[in-house]
Design an enzyme around this catalytic site. Structure first.
Site, PDB file in Angstrom:
ATOM      1  N   ARG A  70       0.845  -1.189   0.000  1.00 37.16           N
ATOM      2  CA  ARG A  70       0.000   0.000   0.000  1.00 37.16           C
ATOM      3  C   ARG A  70       0.885   1.245   0.000  1.00 37.16           C
ATOM      4  O   ARG A  70       1.979   1.244   0.554  1.00 37.16           O
ATOM      5  CB  ARG A  70      -0.905   0.019   1.237  1.00 37.16           C
ATOM      6  CG  ARG A  70      -2.075  -0.935   1.142  1.00 37.16           C
ATOM      7  CD  ARG A  70      -2.999  -0.812   2.330  1.00 37.16           C
ATOM      8  NE  ARG A  70      -2.380  -1.261   3.555  1.00 37.16           N
ATOM      9  CZ  ARG A  70      -1.823  -0.480   4.469  1.00 37.16           C
ATOM     10  NH1 ARG A  70      -1.833   0.844   4.323  1.00 37.16           N
ATOM     11  NH2 ARG A  70      -1.261  -0.965   5.535  1.00 37.16           N
ATOM     12  N   TYR A 198      -1.469  -3.554  -6.893  1.00 38.67           N
ATOM     13  CA  TYR A 198      -1.300  -4.229  -5.593  1.00 38.67           C
ATOM     14  C   TYR A 198      -2.642  -4.304  -4.853  1.00 38.67           C
ATOM     15  O   TYR A 198      -3.399  -3.315  -4.811  1.00 38.67           O
ATOM     16  CB  TYR A 198      -0.259  -3.486  -4.736  1.00 38.67           C
ATOM     17  CG  TYR A 198      -0.242  -4.018  -3.317  1.00 38.67           C
ATOM     18  CD1 TYR A 198       0.343  -5.257  -3.039  1.00 38.67           C
ATOM     19  CD2 TYR A 198      -0.857  -3.334  -2.276  1.00 38.67           C
ATOM     20  CE1 TYR A 198       0.312  -5.783  -1.763  1.00 38.67           C
ATOM     21  CE2 TYR A 198      -0.889  -3.849  -0.991  1.00 38.67           C
ATOM     22  CZ  TYR A 198      -0.307  -5.082  -0.742  1.00 38.67           C
ATOM     23  OH  TYR A 198      -0.345  -5.603   0.524  1.00 38.67           O
ATOM     24  N   LYS A 207      -9.656  -2.196   1.316  1.00 40.82           N
ATOM     25  CA  LYS A 207      -9.344  -1.021   2.142  1.00 40.82           C
ATOM     26  C   LYS A 207     -10.153   0.202   1.696  1.00 40.82           C
ATOM     27  O   LYS A 207     -10.593   1.004   2.518  1.00 40.82           O
ATOM     28  CB  LYS A 207      -7.847  -0.697   2.068  1.00 40.82           C
ATOM     29  CG  LYS A 207      -6.941  -1.854   2.453  1.00 40.82           C
ATOM     30  CD  LYS A 207      -7.220  -2.350   3.836  1.00 40.82           C
ATOM     31  CE  LYS A 207      -6.233  -3.419   4.245  1.00 40.82           C
ATOM     32  NZ  LYS A 207      -6.515  -3.963   5.575  1.00 40.82           N
ATOM     33  N   HIS A 227     -10.709  -2.137  11.217  1.00 40.52           N
ATOM     34  CA  HIS A 227      -9.632  -3.000  10.737  1.00 40.52           C
ATOM     35  C   HIS A 227      -9.433  -4.122  11.765  1.00 40.52           C
ATOM     36  O   HIS A 227      -8.458  -4.118  12.519  1.00 40.52           O
ATOM     37  CB  HIS A 227      -8.362  -2.133  10.599  1.00 40.52           C
ATOM     38  CG  HIS A 227      -7.238  -2.785   9.859  1.00 40.52           C
ATOM     39  ND1 HIS A 227      -5.926  -2.405  10.018  1.00 40.52           N
ATOM     40  CD2 HIS A 227      -7.228  -3.778   8.937  1.00 40.52           C
ATOM     41  CE1 HIS A 227      -5.154  -3.134   9.235  1.00 40.52           C
ATOM     42  NE2 HIS A 227      -5.912  -3.969   8.575  1.00 40.52           N
ATOM     43  N   SER A 249      -1.456  -3.684  10.143  1.00 41.17           N
ATOM     44  CA  SER A 249      -1.187  -4.602   9.036  1.00 41.17           C
ATOM     45  C   SER A 249       0.047  -5.457   9.322  1.00 41.17           C
ATOM     46  O   SER A 249       1.065  -4.937   9.799  1.00 41.17           O
ATOM     47  CB  SER A 249      -0.943  -3.801   7.758  1.00 41.17           C
ATOM     48  OG  SER A 249      -2.019  -2.925   7.555  1.00 41.17           O
ATOM     49  N   CYS A 251       0.623  -7.727  11.525  1.00 40.74           N
ATOM     50  CA  CYS A 251       0.969  -7.937  12.944  1.00 40.74           C
ATOM     51  C   CYS A 251       0.263  -9.167  13.500  1.00 40.74           C
ATOM     52  O   CYS A 251       0.072  -9.282  14.710  1.00 40.74           O
ATOM     53  CB  CYS A 251       0.608  -6.716  13.781  1.00 40.74           C
ATOM     54  SG  CYS A 251       1.715  -5.337  13.521  1.00 40.74           S
ATOM     55  N   ASP A 278      -9.562  -9.595   8.763  1.00 46.05           N
ATOM     56  CA  ASP A 278      -9.030  -8.249   8.478  1.00 46.05           C
ATOM     57  C   ASP A 278     -10.018  -7.110   8.731  1.00 46.05           C
ATOM     58  O   ASP A 278      -9.599  -6.045   9.152  1.00 46.05           O
ATOM     59  CB  ASP A 278      -8.563  -8.191   7.017  1.00 46.05           C
ATOM     60  CG  ASP A 278      -7.667  -6.988   6.734  1.00 46.05           C
ATOM     61  OD1 ASP A 278      -6.782  -6.704   7.558  1.00 46.05           O
ATOM     62  OD2 ASP A 278      -7.856  -6.333   5.695  1.00 46.05           O
ATOM     63  N   ARG A 370       1.929 -12.428  -0.759  1.00 50.10           N
ATOM     64  CA  ARG A 370       0.556 -12.654  -0.301  1.00 50.10           C
ATOM     65  C   ARG A 370      -0.065 -13.895  -0.920  1.00 50.10           C
ATOM     66  O   ARG A 370       0.307 -14.314  -2.020  1.00 50.10           O
ATOM     67  CB  ARG A 370      -0.311 -11.445  -0.705  1.00 50.10           C
ATOM     68  CG  ARG A 370       0.108 -10.126  -0.081  1.00 50.10           C
ATOM     69  CD  ARG A 370      -0.389 -10.028   1.327  1.00 50.10           C
ATOM     70  NE  ARG A 370       0.008  -8.788   1.979  1.00 50.10           N
ATOM     71  CZ  ARG A 370      -0.743  -8.184   2.920  1.00 50.10           C
ATOM     72  NH1 ARG A 370      -1.882  -8.699   3.308  1.00 50.10           N
ATOM     73  NH2 ARG A 370      -0.310  -7.086   3.496  1.00 50.10           N
TER      74      ARG A 370
HETATM   75  C1  OXD Z   1      -3.200  -4.558   5.103  1.00 49.11           C
HETATM   76  C2  OXD Z   1      -3.827  -5.756   4.506  1.00 49.11           C
HETATM   77  O1  OXD Z   1      -2.289  -3.973   4.490  1.00 49.11           O
HETATM   78  O2  OXD Z   1      -4.762  -6.307   5.124  1.00 49.11           O
HETATM   79  O3  OXD Z   1      -3.638  -4.169   6.196  1.00 49.11           O
HETATM   80  O4  OXD Z   1      -3.445  -6.177   3.401  1.00 49.11           O
HETATM   81 MN    MN Z   2      -5.336  -5.229   6.894  1.00 48.34          MN
END
Ligand code: OXD
Ligand code: MN
Length: 587
Positions: A70, A198, A207, A227, A249, A251, A278, A370
């Site tokens: 991002r 991306y 998002k 989130h 993100s 974590c 998420d 990913r």
């Molecule tokens: C983020 C994702 O960047 O969920 O938070 O991909």
């Molecule tokens: Mn996320």
């Protein structure tokens, strides 16, 4: 093809007029359509088919090296008044940005196909679900959206003749990172993303819609778009509680949502089930309880580091019908590979497409590689994950990567203190966003990059829940799995062992255990240490409060509050003062 919705058809034609695609295809979401598109992506070299025995229906893909995360500095909230975007967002005046994007994107789909992707965020038939459209020239985006949302006829049918759909335009452009824009127009419910392919920038349902646009709507309509992962925990007494948890993100939200409890817990009857990893849309039910739905239909999970030890359920979810992006490829087995997955295969193609060997000293997979996998394939998926009413929430958890200071777990003294804990949470940055990795930044509710409006109004909105008498407020907690010792070793084993912390939270929610009333919040008198590979000294460190360090923290939190603008409710300064005062009281 067009639809029977005249407003929708007019919008699509108007967009096509300036984007100038050679061809327009309306996506219906069928298997036949998906098979044809994947075949086309293979032919174009975007997809490499994986082993049909071990990864059926799955593909390997690589992005442009400049397009791997991002881009927060290229992400804009475009409103009439700058104050409505607030101090945590890049702002652009809405008409000026709209004109600019029109200019930049004129003719950008020349010679390309424009896909019209109708998508539904949320379970089919849920009153909380919402419809969006993404017009895109990226077949890769369509293939990913098919996993992440409910796309095609189901969304068109849900929309019917309504006109309140989110209007999104996306083009890969030429991937020029200097002209990359991720723009949101919350007042007209529009999204434009340009020059990135991306996930977090280009899969607009995620998002852009489900957090930035949805959070502004939630603000107006009295709900929350957060989130947060959603998980269910069943106790040996057969009680079941659902938690929403917000971590920044990369974590560990996916790991926490899918955790497998240790053997002793499983034998005793504990169970963890996954609703989402998420995003949570949280509404107030008629009974005053908060209910969460997962607006997504898939996982866009971080592959790097995911293994049989850290998250077997994620690996199982991604064993078929999955798109791997920027992992390495084992060309002999035709399987994806990344650091942490298994022993390194003899031959690898790295995420840049080159022959790779360990001597190069580089990572074969990008740290933000990913997998895009259907949620329905997750072995721990909760039976109610597509419930139209959502699942009832007993607890909300905030947490970040804090190598020091923050104890393993804290319980907020009340809702206002919980909002303060969420607002001031901090975490070390990760590879999910472009920029430096490993520096500590405050990340309110893990929403810093995703609050679509003024952060002060966002906090006021959170606080308003305690003023609505009909609402039964869940307890709020703060966790930290990431404390390290002087040698850099993680003190807490994490992963499945995190259930020990949930066990304490459940006991608090069920009124079965007392807590210590400390200066920084309620804390456990102890954590279940049965069969835990953690010394008493380690546990003591994890549950200790260093007052000197906390005084510095409280000051730093106050400094942070001052950066949040004049709409920040005074209650947050009051909480900071109360914390400072409590830290001065005798122990
Ligand atoms: C983020 C994702 O960047 O969920 O938070 O991909
Ligand atoms: Mn996320």
């Amino acid at each position: 093809m067009t639809s029977s919705n005249a407003v929708l058809n007019t919008w699509v034609s108007e967009c096509a007029e300036y984007l100038e695609p050679a061809k327009i295809i309306w996506i219906n979401g069928s298997d036949a359509e998906s098979n044809a598109m994947c075949a086309q992506l293979v032919e174009a070299g975007t997809f490499t088919p994986l082993n049909s025995a071990t990864y059926p229906g799955s593909y390997w893909s690589r992005s442009h090296p400049n397009d791997v995360a991002r881009v927060e500095d290229r992400t804009f909230i475009c409103t009439g008044d700058k104050a409505d975007a607030g101090p945590t967002n890049n702002w652009a005046e809405k008409s000026a940005m709209s004109t600019k994007m029109r200019g930049l994107m004129s003719g950008c789909m020349r010679g390309r196909t424009m896909y019209v992707v109708p998508y539904l965020m949320g379970p089919v038939g849920s009153p909380y679900s919402k419809v969006g459209f993404e017009l895109t020239d990226s077949a890769y985006v369509v293939a990913n959206m098919r996993i992440m949302a409910r796309i095609g006829d189901v969304a068109l049918k849900t929309l019917g003749l309504a006109t309140d759909f989110v209007r999104g335009v996306h083009s890969i452009g030429n991937l020029d990172s200097e002209k990359r824009y991720i723009c949101h127009f919350p007042e007209s419910r529009e999204i434009i993303s340009f020059n990135s392919n991306y996930g977090g920038n280009a899969l607009q349902g995620k998002k852009c819609f489900a957090l930035r646009i949805a959070s502004t709507e939630a603000h107006k309509a009295g709900w929350l778009a957060e989130h947060m992962l959603i998980l269910g925990i069943t106790t040996p007494h057969k009680t079941k509680h659902y938690f929403c948890a917000a971590f920044p993100s990369a974590c560990g939200k996916t790991n926490f949502a899918m955790m497998i409890p240790p053997a002793g817990y499983l034998a005793a009857g504990w169970k963890i089930e996954t609703v989402g990893d998420d995003i949570a849309w949280i509404n107030v039910g008629v009974d005053g309880q908060l209910y969460a739905i997962n607006p997504e239909a898939g996982f866009f999970g971080v592959a790097s580091g995911t293994s049989e030890k850290t998250n077997p359920n994620a690996l199982a979810s991604a064993r078929k019908n999955t798109i791997f992006t920027n992992t390495a490829l084992d060309p002999v087995r035709a399987e994806p590979w990344w650091e942490g997955l298994s022993d390194c295969p003899e031959r690898l193609i790295d995420w840049l497409g080159n022959e790779w060997s360990a001597e190069l000293g580089t990572k074969a997979a990008h740290p933000n590689s990913r997998f895009t996998a259907p949620a329905s394939q997750c072995p721990s998926i909760d039976a109610a994950w597509q419930s139209s009413a959502g699942v009832p929430i007993s607890g909300i958890i905030f947490g970040g990567r804090r190598p020091s200071l923050m104890p393993l777990v804290l319980e907020a003294r009340d809702w206002q203190h919980g909002v303060y804990l969420g607002l001031t949470m901090a975490s070390e940055t990760t590879a999910a966003a472009a920029g430096a990795v490993g520096t500590l930044r405050r990340d309110p509710m893990a929403m810093l990059p995703f609050i679509g409006y003024n952060v002060g109004d966002y906090v006021k909105h959170w606080l308003s829940f305690s003023q609505r008498k009909e609402i039964k407020l869940p307890k709020i907690f703060h966790v930290n799995w990431f404390r390290t010792d002087t040698s850099g070793r993680f003190i807490w084993p994490g992963f499945g062992e995190n259930i020990r912390v949930l066990e304490w939270m459940v006991a608090r929610i069920e009124g079965k255990t007392e807590a210590l009333d400390t200066a920084v919040g309620f804390m456990p008198k102890g954590i279940n240490q049965n069969n835990l590979a953690c010394s008493d000294a380690d546990i003591a460190t994890l549950l200790s409060i260093n007052r000197e360090a906390w005084r510095i923290e409280a000051k730093s939190q106050a400094d942070f509050l001052k950066t949040l603008g004049n709409r920040l409710p005074v209650e947050m300064f009051t909480e900071n003062e109360k914390l400072t005062q409590r830290l001065e009281l005798p122990v």
